[in-house]
Write a protein that holds these residues in place. Structure first.
Motif, PDB file in Angstrom:
ATOM      1  N   ILE A  66       5.654   5.519  -0.117  1.00 40.05           N
ATOM      2  CA  ILE A  66       5.874   4.224   0.499  1.00 40.05           C
ATOM      3  C   ILE A  66       7.255   3.742   0.066  1.00 40.05           C
ATOM      4  O   ILE A  66       7.612   3.808  -1.102  1.00 40.05           O
ATOM      5  N   ARG A  67       8.039   3.241   1.032  1.00 41.26           N
ATOM      6  CA  ARG A  67       9.417   2.869   0.728  1.00 41.26           C
ATOM      7  C   ARG A  67       9.716   1.461   1.225  1.00 41.26           C
ATOM      8  O   ARG A  67       9.007   0.939   2.087  1.00 41.26           O
ATOM      9  N   PRO A  68      10.790   0.827   0.698  1.00 45.02           N
ATOM     10  CA  PRO A  68      11.216  -0.461   1.235  1.00 45.02           C
ATOM     11  C   PRO A  68      11.422  -0.364   2.743  1.00 45.02           C
ATOM     12  O   PRO A  68      12.015   0.590   3.245  1.00 45.02           O
ATOM     13  N   GLY A  69      10.932  -1.373   3.455  1.00 42.49           N
ATOM     14  CA  GLY A  69      11.015  -1.362   4.905  1.00 42.49           C
ATOM     15  C   GLY A  69       9.715  -0.996   5.575  1.00 42.49           C
ATOM     16  O   GLY A  69       9.502  -1.323   6.746  1.00 42.49           O
ATOM     17  N   ASP A  70       8.801  -0.302   4.857  1.00 44.02           N
ATOM     18  CA  ASP A  70       7.501   0.028   5.433  1.00 44.02           C
ATOM     19  C   ASP A  70       6.675  -1.251   5.615  1.00 44.02           C
ATOM     20  O   ASP A  70       6.818  -2.223   4.872  1.00 44.02           O
ATOM     21  N   ILE A  71       5.791  -1.233   6.599  1.00 46.58           N
ATOM     22  CA  ILE A  71       4.972  -2.398   6.945  1.00 46.58           C
ATOM     23  C   ILE A  71       3.519  -2.099   6.631  1.00 46.58           C
ATOM     24  O   ILE A  71       3.041  -0.989   6.855  1.00 46.58           O
ATOM     25  N   PHE A  72       2.795  -3.109   6.091  1.00 42.66           N
ATOM     26  CA  PHE A  72       1.378  -2.911   5.797  1.00 42.66           C
ATOM     27  C   PHE A  72       0.583  -4.162   6.153  1.00 42.66           C
ATOM     28  O   PHE A  72       1.127  -5.261   6.299  1.00 42.66           O
ATOM     29  N   THR A  73      -0.720  -3.963   6.293  1.00 41.66           N
ATOM     30  CA  THR A  73      -1.655  -5.067   6.532  1.00 41.66           C
ATOM     31  C   THR A  73      -2.784  -4.981   5.520  1.00 41.66           C
ATOM     32  O   THR A  73      -3.067  -3.905   4.972  1.00 41.66           O
ATOM     33  N   ILE A  74      -3.441  -6.116   5.257  1.00 48.34           N
ATOM     34  CA  ILE A  74      -4.613  -6.173   4.397  1.00 48.34           C
ATOM     35  C   ILE A  74      -5.783  -6.640   5.269  1.00 48.34           C
ATOM     36  O   ILE A  74      -5.723  -7.702   5.890  1.00 48.34           O
ATOM     37  N   ALA A  75      -6.824  -5.846   5.317  1.00 50.01           N
ATOM     38  CA  ALA A  75      -7.892  -6.038   6.308  1.00 50.01           C
ATOM     39  C   ALA A  75      -8.509  -7.424   6.266  1.00 50.01           C
ATOM     40  O   ALA A  75      -8.839  -8.000   7.305  1.00 50.01           O
ATOM     41  N   THR A  76      -8.700  -8.000   5.067  1.00 45.02           N
ATOM     42  CA  THR A  76      -9.427  -9.270   4.954  1.00 45.02           C
ATOM     43  C   THR A  76      -8.532 -10.495   4.977  1.00 45.02           C
ATOM     44  O   THR A  76      -9.033 -11.619   4.933  1.00 45.02           O
ATOM     45  N   GLU A  77      -7.228 -10.300   5.033  1.00 46.24           N
ATOM     46  CA  GLU A  77      -6.313 -11.440   4.992  1.00 46.24           C
ATOM     47  C   GLU A  77      -6.399 -12.237   6.290  1.00 46.24           C
ATOM     48  O   GLU A  77      -6.470 -11.667   7.387  1.00 46.24           O
ATOM     49  N   THR A  78      -6.350 -13.545   6.186  1.00 45.83           N
ATOM     50  CA  THR A  78      -6.449 -14.425   7.346  1.00 45.83           C
ATOM     51  C   THR A  78      -5.385 -14.094   8.389  1.00 45.83           C
ATOM     52  O   THR A  78      -4.179 -14.114   8.086  1.00 45.83           O
ATOM     53  N   GLY A  79      -5.833 -13.749   9.601  1.00 45.00           N
ATOM     54  CA  GLY A  79      -4.901 -13.414  10.666  1.00 45.00           C
ATOM     55  C   GLY A  79      -4.361 -12.006  10.625  1.00 45.00           C
ATOM     56  O   GLY A  79      -3.671 -11.575  11.537  1.00 45.00           O
ATOM     57  N   THR A  80      -4.638 -11.262   9.563  1.00 46.25           N
ATOM     58  CA  THR A  80      -4.140  -9.891   9.361  1.00 46.25           C
ATOM     59  C   THR A  80      -2.648  -9.787   9.677  1.00 46.25           C
ATOM     60  O   THR A  80      -2.221  -8.995  10.522  1.00 46.25           O
ATOM     61  N   PRO A  81      -1.810 -10.586   9.012  1.00 44.88           N
ATOM     62  CA  PRO A  81      -0.367 -10.518   9.281  1.00 44.88           C
ATOM     63  C   PRO A  81       0.250  -9.237   8.734  1.00 44.88           C
ATOM     64  O   PRO A  81      -0.331  -8.567   7.875  1.00 44.88           O
ATOM     65  N   GLN A  82       1.416  -8.929   9.241  1.00 41.09           N
ATOM     66  CA  GLN A  82       2.157  -7.765   8.745  1.00 41.09           C
ATOM     67  C   GLN A  82       3.085  -8.191   7.612  1.00 41.09           C
ATOM     68  O   GLN A  82       3.756  -9.220   7.694  1.00 41.09           O
ATOM     69  N   HIS A  83       3.114  -7.376   6.551  1.00 39.94           N
ATOM     70  CA  HIS A  83       4.018  -7.586   5.428  1.00 39.94           C
ATOM     71  C   HIS A  83       4.975  -6.404   5.336  1.00 39.94           C
ATOM     72  O   HIS A  83       4.600  -5.271   5.650  1.00 39.94           O
ATOM     73  N   THR A  84       6.192  -6.668   4.876  1.00 41.21           N
ATOM     74  CA  THR A  84       7.192  -5.621   4.734  1.00 41.21           C
ATOM     75  C   THR A  84       7.458  -5.351   3.263  1.00 41.21           C
ATOM     76  O   THR A  84       7.673  -6.279   2.477  1.00 41.21           O
ATOM     77  N   VAL A  85       7.451  -4.079   2.884  1.00 40.21           N
ATOM     78  CA  VAL A  85       7.657  -3.671   1.497  1.00 40.21           C
ATOM     79  C   VAL A  85       9.109  -3.926   1.094  1.00 40.21           C
ATOM     80  O   VAL A  85      10.040  -3.512   1.787  1.00 40.21           O
ATOM     81  N   VAL A  86       9.297  -4.623  -0.033  1.00 45.04           N
ATOM     82  CA  VAL A  86      10.622  -4.848  -0.604  1.00 45.04           C
ATOM     83  C   VAL A  86      10.908  -3.835  -1.702  1.00 45.04           C
ATOM     84  O   VAL A  86      12.007  -3.276  -1.796  1.00 45.04           O
ATOM     85  N   SER A  87       9.916  -3.558  -2.556  1.00 46.90           N
ATOM     86  CA  SER A  87      10.068  -2.563  -3.618  1.00 46.90           C
ATOM     87  C   SER A  87       8.681  -2.115  -4.056  1.00 46.90           C
ATOM     88  O   SER A  87       7.675  -2.762  -3.746  1.00 46.90           O
ATOM     89  N   THR A  88       8.621  -1.002  -4.785  1.00 46.64           N
ATOM     90  CA  THR A  88       7.340  -0.477  -5.262  1.00 46.64           C
ATOM     91  C   THR A  88       7.449  -0.058  -6.720  1.00 46.64           C
ATOM     92  O   THR A  88       8.536   0.185  -7.237  1.00 46.64           O
ATOM     93  N   THR A  89       6.283   0.016  -7.363  1.00 43.83           N
ATOM     94  CA  THR A  89       6.154   0.579  -8.708  1.00 43.83           C
ATOM     95  C   THR A  89       5.252   1.791  -8.612  1.00 43.83           C
ATOM     96  O   THR A  89       4.246   1.769  -7.894  1.00 43.83           O
ATOM     97  N   LYS A  90       5.598   2.863  -9.332  1.00 39.26           N
ATOM     98  CA  LYS A  90       4.845   4.110  -9.212  1.00 39.26           C
ATOM     99  C   LYS A  90       4.351   4.594 -10.568  1.00 39.26           C
ATOM    100  O   LYS A  90       4.934   4.287 -11.611  1.00 39.26           O
ATOM    101  N   SER A  91       3.268   5.375 -10.507  1.00 34.98           N
ATOM    102  CA  SER A  91       2.738   6.062 -11.683  1.00 34.98           C
ATOM    103  C   SER A  91       2.330   7.455 -11.243  1.00 34.98           C
ATOM    104  O   SER A  91       1.565   7.604 -10.284  1.00 34.98           O
ATOM    105  N   SER A  92       2.858   8.464 -11.934  1.00 32.34           N
ATOM    106  CA  SER A  92       2.597   9.861 -11.572  1.00 32.34           C
ATOM    107  C   SER A  92       2.931  10.128 -10.105  1.00 32.34           C
ATOM    108  O   SER A  92       2.264  10.925  -9.430  1.00 32.34           O
ATOM    109  N   GLY A  93       3.938   9.429  -9.596  1.00 30.85           N
ATOM    110  CA  GLY A  93       4.391   9.651  -8.232  1.00 30.85           C
ATOM    111  C   GLY A  93       3.694   8.822  -7.180  1.00 30.85           C
ATOM    112  O   GLY A  93       4.136   8.766  -6.033  1.00 30.85           O
ATOM    113  N   ASP A  94       2.586   8.154  -7.525  1.00 27.14           N
ATOM    114  CA  ASP A  94       1.840   7.366  -6.552  1.00 27.14           C
ATOM    115  C   ASP A  94       2.110   5.874  -6.742  1.00 27.14           C
ATOM    116  O   ASP A  94       2.332   5.403  -7.861  1.00 27.14           O
ATOM    117  N   THR A  95       2.062   5.128  -5.654  1.00 25.53           N
ATOM    118  CA  THR A  95       2.342   3.695  -5.686  1.00 25.53           C
ATOM    119  C   THR A  95       1.200   2.923  -6.348  1.00 25.53           C
ATOM    120  O   THR A  95       0.038   3.075  -5.971  1.00 25.53           O
TER     121      THR A  95
END
Length: 329
Positions: free
Chosen positions: A247-276
């Motif tokens: 997953i990289r900055p610029g990718d878009i995600f949604t959270i199933a239970t969030e009101t309205g299911t809006p789209q969010h854009t990734v600004v940065s990530t933290t990883k452990s053993s290569g996974d976000t």
């Protein structure tokens, strides 16, 4: 095999191969502001660009009353030379003896394309975490362009020199729309004669291929927290297996239970053993989310709308390597 006949290769030939790509299909570096480059050449690897302050509406004042000046803090945004790109190949004596035109056609152009694709991808991912993009994955029509114009208008972005950058599919979609194609509705014949969309709805319109070739991760994970969260722009997450395709900055995600299911854009990530395991994003959560709520990273294809002054970009070449015939741009 040792390379021979090195005198047949001249850096000027490689430099010439950048011209068409630099102003053509990979052109984001020409769409944004390059004004800080001369300053970086003198000031080092970082320049703090001053940001225009956002002040409240002026208050009432009675002439003659004492005026007390308020202190202000100048905010800045750093432009840092912290990215390096390279493409290196070894050529045999037979390859180096090719005519200059054949050498450029065979090796120079694809090497130039490789560098510019990397630069454009970096700029695209930098622009995507802002609020000013429109997701065109499901559909594209005139309304998408108008929505983007409206978003910039609401943000009080100046109307001069606005630029819209779209992928090949969306430029093709524009050319099929009556409002862009037909002379009696578009006001010009560039679409019909040249296959070009010059200017529409206040935007100078450009095509860029990186929007089509960049494919974001298509992944699922979950919110990982001990309790509920409301608002905020960061999440601890688990369940992502993205070490092979992060997953990289610029990718878009949604959270199933969030009101309205809006789209969010990734600004940065933290990883452990290569996974976000952590995501910083924009805009903030619109409603409450809880531990275990599903997060889906969704494929997106976006048109970008901005003014050049909104993004500062600078590039500096490295010195040629010793004992190696190189071309640097």
């Amino acid at each position: 095999m040792a390379n021979t006949n090195m005198d047949a290769l001249y850096p000027e030939f490689w430099f010439a191969s950048f011209d068409s790509l630099d102003i053509g299909i990979y052109n984001l570096q020409q769409m944004v502001s390059r004004d800080v480059e001369p300053l970086l050449a003198k000031a080092g690897d970082t320049v703090n660009v001053p940001l225009t302050p956002d002040m409240d509406e002026a208050e009432d004042w009675t002439p003659g009353d004492v005026i007390t000046a308020l202190g202000i803090t100048q905010e800045t945004a750093p432009v840092v030379l912290n990215q390096s790109k390279k493409k290196t190949i070894g050529l045999t004596g037979k390859e180096l003896s090719l005519a200059p035109y054949d050498l450029i056609e065979t090796y120079g152009v694809p090497m130039a394309k490789s560098i510019l694709k990397a630069v454009n991808n970096y700029l695209y991912q930098t622009l995507m975490p802002t609020r000013y993009f429109t997701d065109c994955q499901s559909s594209f029509d005139e309304d998408k362009v108008v929505d983007l114009k409206t978003a910039l208008d609401k943000a009080e972005v100046g109307k001069a020199n606005r630029r819209l950058v779209a992928g090949t599919d969306d430029i093709g979609a524009m050319l099929k729309l009556d409002a862009f194609q037909h002379v009696d509705k578009s006001g010009d014949q560039n679409a019909m004669v040249e296959g070009l969309v010059k200017r529409k709805f206040g935007f100078d319109i450009y095509e860029n291929h990186i929007i089509d070739t960049y494919t974001p991760a298509d992944l699922s994970g979950a919110v990982h927290t001990g309790g509920g969260l409301t608002g905020g722009t960061s999440l601890v997450v688990d369940g992502f297996n993205d070490d092979a395709r992060p997953i990289r900055p610029g990718d878009i995600f949604t959270i199933a239970t969030e009101t309205g299911t809006p789209q969010h854009t990734v600004v940065s990530t933290t990883k452990s053993s290569g996974d976000t395991i952590g995501i910083v994003f924009t805009p903030p959560l619109a409603g409450a989310v809880s531990d275990g709520d599903a997060i889906t990273v969704v494929p997106s294809r976006s048109i970008l709308g901005f003014v050049p002054a909104a993004v500062a970009f600078a590039a500096r070449t490295y010195a040629p390597l010793p004992n190696v015939r190189t071309a640097v741009i």
